[in-house]
Design a protein around this motif. Sequence first.
Motif, PDB file in Angstrom:
ATOM      1  N   CYS A 296       0.846  -1.182   0.000  1.00  0.00           N
ATOM      2  CA  CYS A 296       0.000   0.000   0.000  1.00  0.00           C
ATOM      3  C   CYS A 296       0.885   1.235   0.000  1.00  0.00           C
ATOM      4  O   CYS A 296       1.679   1.436   0.928  1.00  0.00           O
ATOM      5  N   THR A 297       0.736   2.045  -1.029  1.00  0.00           N
ATOM      6  CA  THR A 297       1.466   3.306  -1.098  1.00  0.00           C
ATOM      7  C   THR A 297       0.502   4.435  -0.751  1.00  0.00           C
ATOM      8  O   THR A 297      -0.579   4.538  -1.323  1.00  0.00           O
ATOM      9  N   ALA A 298       0.909   5.237   0.193  1.00  0.00           N
ATOM     10  CA  ALA A 298       0.049   6.319   0.673  1.00  0.00           C
ATOM     11  C   ALA A 298       0.691   7.669   0.388  1.00  0.00           C
ATOM     12  O   ALA A 298       1.910   7.783   0.309  1.00  0.00           O
ATOM     13  N   SER A 299      -0.149   8.664   0.238  1.00  0.00           N
ATOM     14  CA  SER A 299       0.371  10.010   0.045  1.00  0.00           C
ATOM     15  C   SER A 299       1.078  10.453   1.316  1.00  0.00           C
ATOM     16  O   SER A 299       0.753  10.008   2.414  1.00  0.00           O
ATOM     17  N   GLY A 300       2.017  11.362   1.139  1.00  0.00           N
ATOM     18  CA  GLY A 300       2.879  11.721   2.247  1.00  0.00           C
ATOM     19  C   GLY A 300       2.158  12.300   3.438  1.00  0.00           C
ATOM     20  O   GLY A 300       2.562  12.090   4.578  1.00  0.00           O
ATOM     21  N   ASN A 301       1.060  13.015   3.179  1.00  0.00           N
ATOM     22  CA  ASN A 301       0.364  13.640   4.301  1.00  0.00           C
ATOM     23  C   ASN A 301      -0.308  12.603   5.188  1.00  0.00           C
ATOM     24  O   ASN A 301      -0.645  12.885   6.329  1.00  0.00           O
ATOM     25  N   ILE A 302      -0.529  11.402   4.667  1.00  0.00           N
ATOM     26  CA  ILE A 302      -1.079  10.314   5.484  1.00  0.00           C
ATOM     27  C   ILE A 302       0.061   9.541   6.129  1.00  0.00           C
ATOM     28  O   ILE A 302       0.021   9.208   7.313  1.00  0.00           O
ATOM     29  N   PHE A 303       1.072   9.227   5.372  1.00  0.00           N
ATOM     30  CA  PHE A 303       2.096   8.282   5.808  1.00  0.00           C
ATOM     31  C   PHE A 303       3.034   8.899   6.827  1.00  0.00           C
ATOM     32  O   PHE A 303       3.047   8.508   8.000  1.00  0.00           O
TER      33      PHE A 303
END
Length: 123
Positions: free
Chosen positions: A22-29
């Motif tokens: 799962c790749t998440a956008s930086g503001n989530i990760f």
Amino acid sequence: QVQLMESGGGLVQPGGSLRLSCTASGNIFRANAMGWYRQAPGKQRELVAAISGGSNTNYADSVKGRFTISRDNAKNTVYLQMNSLKPEDTAVYYCNGPLSSWEEAQLGEFDFWGQGTQVTVSA
């Protein structure tokens, strides 16, 4: 912009293995805790694994000892290695975050979910 992209699902025989990504956008990760959820047909979505920013992990009893969650902060990616798969693991798998606590994360109260990835365990 919120982005969650799950991949790696498929059809596998009982006892087999799969590795989900799962790749998440930086503001989530960032350095946030992330979790893997799953939803089987006719059932509520459930939290199966979580990993903190410092890579501490927690698992639902149903997957403990069989699933391993990990993360690569440089790639904004969280993984779920699933071994010894059982037919009851069949579900659509999602990731999401950030998580606050295991208890609150179980509520799965997020405004956005990715498309998920289908895992089917069948002979």
